[in-house]
Structure formats: structure tokens, C-alpha cells
Write an enzyme that holds these catalytic residues in place. Structure first.
Site, PDB file in Angstrom:
ATOM      1  N   HIS A 143       0.860  -1.141   0.038  1.00 50.89           N
ATOM      2  CA  HIS A 143      -0.008   0.178  -0.036  1.00 50.89           C
ATOM      3  C   HIS A 143       0.782   1.433   0.038  1.00 50.89           C
ATOM      4  CE1 HIS A 143      -2.979  -2.915   1.426  1.00 50.89           C
ATOM      5  NE2 HIS A 143      -4.134  -2.063   0.947  1.00 50.89           N
ATOM      6  N   ASN A 173       8.429  -4.129   2.988  1.00 50.48           N
ATOM      7  CA  ASN A 173       6.945  -3.852   3.437  1.00 50.48           C
ATOM      8  C   ASN A 173       6.817  -3.875   4.799  1.00 50.48           C
ATOM      9  OD1 ASN A 173       4.375  -3.223   3.005  1.00 50.48           O
ATOM     10  ND2 ASN A 173       3.664  -5.374   2.365  1.00 50.48           N
TER      11      ASN A 173
END
Length: 400
Positions: A143, A173
Site C-alpha cells: 500500500h 514492506n
């Protein structure tokens, strides 16, 4: 000299991106939840091209011109996405974090449960990011506007659009990038808690991917090297770096032309790499960059309504507020060398910089005497109405 057609296309692309960058800042009404079904594109290519070309030629050109590669969406009042169909990554994502969101969070606790990544069906299949591109790729769907920044179920759902996603290494991440996201949320919370007046502070965050050179081949010559995933010819480019620009603003009623006043800011470039002994010694302050340098790389004017635009003056002049921001950034970079946290074994860290090969200046790099003199003149002659976020935030000096 560029042809009229090329000038028009370039102008139209700049119009679409520039218009998107100010939508959230210009919309100061209370946030309302918008479902994914009401998602809208804010780009109107045909109307803009009609305005550019003379009446006699606009129809002919409109019938021949291709669509532009940037698609802009605003799925809700606190999120805007500009998606680049060429590399199938967001060009940038802008989000707004307000003080009321913390109150609402106590009333509604959205969950990731039953949320699935979905493709943006308004983009042609061969132009969009697709779920099967990630299958067995070794990359997470990362994201850019994180789930934890949103407080309603519909906003959380919107964040799972693949137009808000870039391929990210799993460890990156879930460690380095996660800590950067947590830093942003802490800024939004602490700035609101620490304010000393009745103004409503808001935090805006601009995030996007970067592709920077991997090696220097000599004077003024560089080589790019990065991976891609998917199935040719439709490929998703894997970024080499990611950027985040944070601004804390308050509403203003003056005649400056902006509805907001800048209070604090920071711009970061984070190398996209797996955490190891070397990269774990990277502090967030080691990743700060000048706004003007980042603009040169991303091809955008960042927050022009707050910091000024090159369109307001000479092509060769940096707007005063932006030059002040650059001076404040350099000042923090210089002082960062003398503010080192100790490792667990009691030794000082040896900072590794942000891995940009000098394309963007790195923290800890000595500044020339002329630049240092200019910084002092700017800061002495213009008492800044805003500050750099890392000037007095100890979280900037923690390791990622």
C-alpha cells in the site's frame, strides 16, 4: 522548438497532474464517506484539449490524439490516486489525516478481514495492475496509502485498489516501510496534541514510487537497473525507491490565495531493499531530501499552493518558501551528523545514506561553504513560519 501538438499534450498532462495535487487541499469541507461505486475520475482530457487548440483545429486533433497515461481517481474525501498506466504504479497518492479521525476511530473500528485487493476496472485490462501479476512474483502488494490511516470500512476498502499498490519486497514492506507509515501517523497525532491554539491542524501525505540509477558510468552518465513482474507486454515496474512528503497545515483566512498555512514539512526518499545489517543502520533523518531536488526527479511541483510555483516568477528562480524549505532541510542534514543514537553494543552507527548515487543529496554529506552561507542568510533574513519535522522530532533519529 516543440510542435503545437506536442506542446498541447505536454500541457494537458501537466494540467491533469497539477489539478489533482490541489484537490484535497482545496476541499476543506468535513470528510464524508464515499463508496467505491461512486469513485470518479477527475481527469477530463477532451475538455482540456478543446481549450488548448483553436476552435478550427480542436475537433480534428481531438479525433486523433491518444489518451493520456495518467488516470486520476478520488475514491473518498481523504484519498486521491494518480495512476500511471505506463509502469502500472501510482504516479502519486495523496491522503489527508484530520484530528476528527481519531475521535471517529473510537466509534468505528474497520478491519482488514474479508478485504481483498481489487483491480481498477475503469482502466483497460492491458493498462492496469492485475492480481495475477503478483502471483509467485516474490513481491508483496504494498500500500502507498496504508490501511491503518483510514477509519471507515469504505475507506479501508478503497485502499485495497491495485491503483494504490506498488510491488514491494516482503521484508521491506513489513519492516522499514511499516515504520515510515507509523512515523507519519505519530506526526498527525502528536502535532494535534501539541498545538497551543484553537486552529485545526491537518496532515497531508504525498507518496509515490521512484526509479533511480543503479550505477554511475562516468561523468554525467548513469545506468538504471530494476525488475518488472507480470506477463509481457503488460509489466509492472518494480520501484528502486519510494518517496513521502508530509505537510502539517492549519486553515488561514488571509489574502495569500491559499486556504492553508504551512506549519511543518519533511520529504523522504526510502531505498527499496531488504533489511540487513547495513540497511538497518539507516535512520529516517538519513533519508530526508530537499523539495526542489525531489521535484526534479518526480517531475511534479509539490504543494504549489503552499510553497509557491515556478509559474509565479522566473523559470530559473526557486520560489522563496521552497528555498526556505530547502535551507531548513540542509540545516537538519548538517546537524544530523552530530545527533547519533547508540547501537545496542554501545557503538556509534556508520550511516549509509539513502542510496541515490548523488541524484538526491544524502544526509551526512558536507555542504559547500557557499551553500552554508546561503542557508544562514535565508534563515537569518526570513524568520520561517514553518519548521522541518525532523528539527525537534526524536523519531527521525531512530533506525528503520
Amino acid at each position: 522548438m516543440p510542435s503545437p501538438m506536442m506542446a498541447a499534450v505536454t500541457h494537458s498532462a501537466a494540467f491533469c497532474i497539477g489539478a489533482a495535487a490541489v484537490i484535497l487541499l482545496s476541499n476543506h469541507s468535513p470528510p464524508s464517506s464515499m463508496s467505491t461505486a461512486s469513485k470518479k475520475s477527475t481527469t477530463d482530457d477532451s475538455a482540456e484539449l478543446t481549450r488548448i487548440f483553436p476552435t478550427s483545429s480542436s475537433e480534428a486533433f481531438n479525433n486523433m490524439l491518444p489518451t493520456l497515461p495518467i488516470r486520476i481517481f478520488q475514491p473518498n474525501d481523504n484519498l486521491l490516486i494518480a495512476f500511471d498506466t505506463r509502469n502500472k504504479n501510482p504516479a502519486f497518492v495523496m491522503e489527508r489525516i484530520q484530528k476528527q479521525r481519531g475521535v471517529a476511530a473510537a466509534e468505528e473500528t474497520p478491519s482488514r478481514k474479508n478485504k481483498r485487493f481489487f483491480e481498477e476496472k475503469t482502466i483497460p485490462a492491458h493498462h492496469r495492475s492485475r492480481n495475477h501479476h503478483y502471483r509467485n512474483s516474490g513481491y508483496d502488494r504494498g500500500h502507498l496509502a496504508p490501511v491503518a490511516d483510514f477509519i471507515t470500512d469504505s475507506e479501508v476498502h478503497d485502499s485495497f485498489s491495485l491503483s494504490n499498490i506498488s510491488p514491494q519486497l516482503p521484508r521491506f514492506n513489513r519492516t522499514m516501510w511499516l515504520r515510515v507509515e507509523e512515523f507519519v501517523r505519530s506526526v498527525a497525532e502528536h502535532e494535534e496534541e501539541g498545538k497551543h491554539d484553537s486552529s485545526e491542524l491537518e496532515t497531508y501525505v504525498l507518496t509515490g514510487p521512484l526509479w533511480l540509477p543503479a550505477s554511475n558510468l562516468g561523468k554525467d552518465k548513469f545506468r538504471f537497473s530494476y525488475e518488472a513482474i507480470g506477463h509481457p507486454p503488460s509489466l509492472i515496474h518494480v520501484p528502486t525507491h519510494f518517496f513521502k512528503v508530509i505537510v502539517v497545515v492549519s486553515p488561514t483566512a488571509d489574502n495569500s490565495g491559499s486556504r492553508f498555512q504551512l506549519k511543518k514539512f519533511a520529504a523522504f526518499v526510502i531505498p527499496h531493499s531488504e533489511s540487513d545489517e547495513k540497511s538497518s543502520r539507516l535512520r529516517l533523518v538519513d533519508c530526508i531530501v530537499r523539495l526542489s531536488d525531489l521535484e526534479a526527479v518526480v517531475g511534479l511541483e509539490l504543494f504549489p499552493n503552499l510553497l509557491g510555483s515556478h509559474a509565479d516568477g522566473s523559470d530559473d528562480e526557486i520560489p522563496l518558501y521552497k528555498e526556505l524549505a530547502d535551507a531548513l532541510t540542509d540545516d537538519v542534514r548538517v546537524h544530523a551528523k552530530n545527533n547519533q543514537l547508540l547501537l545496542e553494543d554501545g557503538s556509534n552507527t556508520e550511516h549509509v545514506g539513502n542510496g541515490t548515487l548523488g541524484i538526491l543529496p544524502q544526509s551526512g554529506v558536507g555542504l559547500g561553504k557557499r551553500r552554508q552561507k546561503k542557508i544562514k542568510q535565508l534563515l537569518r533574513g526570513n524568520s520561517p513560519l514553518f519548521q522541518h519535522l525532523c528539527k525537534s522530532n526524536n523519531d527521525c533519529f531512530k533506525y528503520l
